[in-house]
Each structure stands twice: as C-alpha cells, then as structure tokens.
Design a protein around this motif. Structure first.
Motif, mmCIF file in Angstrom:
data_model
loop_
_atom_site.group_PDB
_atom_site.id
_atom_site.type_symbol
_atom_site.label_atom_id
_atom_site.label_comp_id
_atom_site.label_asym_id
_atom_site.label_seq_id
_atom_site.Cartn_x
_atom_site.Cartn_y
_atom_site.Cartn_z
ATOM 1 N N THR A 26 69.431 -23.196 57.406
ATOM 2 C CA THR A 26 68.098 -22.591 57.457
ATOM 3 C C THR A 26 68.053 -21.522 58.543
ATOM 4 O O THR A 26 67.472 -20.450 58.354
ATOM 5 C CB THR A 26 67.020 -23.666 57.711
ATOM 6 O OG1 THR A 26 67.046 -24.608 56.636
ATOM 7 C CG2 THR A 26 65.633 -23.052 57.805
ATOM 8 N N PHE A 27 68.713 -21.800 59.680
ATOM 9 C CA PHE A 27 68.759 -20.802 60.750
ATOM 10 C C PHE A 27 69.485 -19.549 60.297
ATOM 11 O O PHE A 27 69.083 -18.428 60.646
ATOM 12 C CB PHE A 27 69.423 -21.372 62.017
ATOM 13 C CG PHE A 27 69.268 -20.475 63.199
ATOM 14 C CD1 PHE A 27 68.173 -20.585 64.028
ATOM 15 C CD2 PHE A 27 70.199 -19.476 63.450
ATOM 16 C CE1 PHE A 27 68.003 -19.723 65.107
ATOM 17 C CE2 PHE A 27 70.034 -18.610 64.520
ATOM 18 C CZ PHE A 27 68.940 -18.734 65.354
ATOM 19 N N LEU A 28 70.536 -19.682 59.490
ATOM 20 C CA LEU A 28 71.250 -18.503 58.971
ATOM 21 C C LEU A 28 70.330 -17.651 58.103
ATOM 22 O O LEU A 28 70.340 -16.422 58.191
ATOM 23 C CB LEU A 28 72.488 -18.921 58.182
ATOM 24 C CG LEU A 28 73.668 -19.449 58.999
ATOM 25 C CD1 LEU A 28 74.807 -19.835 58.059
ATOM 26 C CD2 LEU A 28 74.139 -18.417 60.016
ATOM 27 N N TRP A 29 69.539 -18.304 57.235
ATOM 28 C CA TRP A 29 68.574 -17.556 56.412
ATOM 29 C C TRP A 29 67.555 -16.818 57.287
ATOM 30 O O TRP A 29 67.227 -15.655 57.050
ATOM 31 C CB TRP A 29 67.838 -18.499 55.453
ATOM 32 C CG TRP A 29 68.622 -18.822 54.223
ATOM 33 C CD1 TRP A 29 69.290 -19.982 53.959
ATOM 34 C CD2 TRP A 29 68.812 -17.974 53.067
ATOM 35 N NE1 TRP A 29 69.886 -19.915 52.724
ATOM 36 C CE2 TRP A 29 69.610 -18.694 52.164
ATOM 37 C CE3 TRP A 29 68.399 -16.693 52.742
ATOM 38 C CZ2 TRP A 29 69.992 -18.169 50.932
ATOM 39 C CZ3 TRP A 29 68.782 -16.160 51.521
ATOM 40 C CH2 TRP A 29 69.574 -16.907 50.635
ATOM 41 N N PHE A 30 67.068 -17.517 58.325
ATOM 42 C CA PHE A 30 66.113 -16.914 59.246
ATOM 43 C C PHE A 30 66.741 -15.686 59.922
ATOM 44 O O PHE A 30 66.139 -14.603 59.962
ATOM 45 C CB PHE A 30 65.676 -17.957 60.294
ATOM 46 C CG PHE A 30 64.933 -17.386 61.462
ATOM 47 C CD1 PHE A 30 63.650 -16.869 61.306
ATOM 48 C CD2 PHE A 30 65.511 -17.363 62.722
ATOM 49 C CE1 PHE A 30 62.966 -16.341 62.393
ATOM 50 C CE2 PHE A 30 64.830 -16.838 63.813
ATOM 51 C CZ PHE A 30 63.556 -16.328 63.637
ATOM 52 N N ALA A 31 67.972 -15.848 60.403
ATOM 53 C CA ALA A 31 68.655 -14.751 61.092
ATOM 54 C C ALA A 31 68.877 -13.563 60.155
ATOM 55 O O ALA A 31 68.754 -12.399 60.558
ATOM 56 C CB ALA A 31 69.986 -15.235 61.671
#
Ligand SMILES: [Mg+2]
Ligand SMILES: [Zn+2]
Length: 100
Positions: A26-31
C-alpha cells in the motif's frame, strides 16, 4: 465532509483488498501517486494536479486504514497551533521550516 467520514467511505470501499495487500505494498502505491503529483505540478497541468491530489490523499487514507490510524485524530494537533512553536501563525525559526 469530515476527514473521518472520507476515511470510513474508503474503508467500506476497499478494506478487503487493503487487508490482503498490506502496509508495504500500500505504501508503494501511495509513493507512486506522490510521484504522479510531482509530475503533474512540474508539467503545470492544473486538471491533472487536482486529480493527483485526490489520488495521494485517498492512498494516504487507505494506508491509515491498513495501519489502524484515525487520520482526523492524528491531524487534530495542527488545529491547536503549530506543533513546533504552538502559535496559530507559525513563528518557528525559518531554518526549521525551510522558507528561504
Ligand atoms: Mg494518480
Ligand atoms: Zn511554528
């Protein structure tokens, strides 16, 4: 709309997928969305900039859901004054807030 209402809507819409994906992905998508916002601003594309702000915020809210963080509670401290100096109009040293 309150931040908490938006967070609840996003939770109802995506919580099953979010739980399966987990925090790291999820953090990768956010980034990735932060990068898209940077490109939209750099390209001076106003319409796309507005869209990417929405994407960044929605993914931030999603990440908060996965992490079990109440974002409205989390940002409340800013309504009581700058976290650095306590003032409603920030008086922190410019070196801390990087104005110049
Ligand atoms: Mg996007
Ligand atoms: Zn301050």
């Amino acid at each position: 709309m309150r931040i908490s209402e938006f967070q609840r809507i996003i939770n109802e819409m995506y919580s099953d997928k979010d739980r399966q994906r987990g925090s790291a992905k999820t953090f990768l998508w956010f980034a990735e969305e932060v990068g898209e916002l940077a490109s939209a601003i750099a390209n001076d594309d106003k319409q796309n900039t507005v869209e990417e702000f929405a994407d960044v915020f929605a993914w931030l809210v999603t990440l908060a859901n996965v992490e079990g963080v109440d974002l409205e509670d989390a940002v409340r401290k800013f309504t009581e004054g700058c976290p650095g100096c306590g003032k409603m109009e920030c008086q922190c040293d410019n070196k801390l807030t990087n104005v110049s």
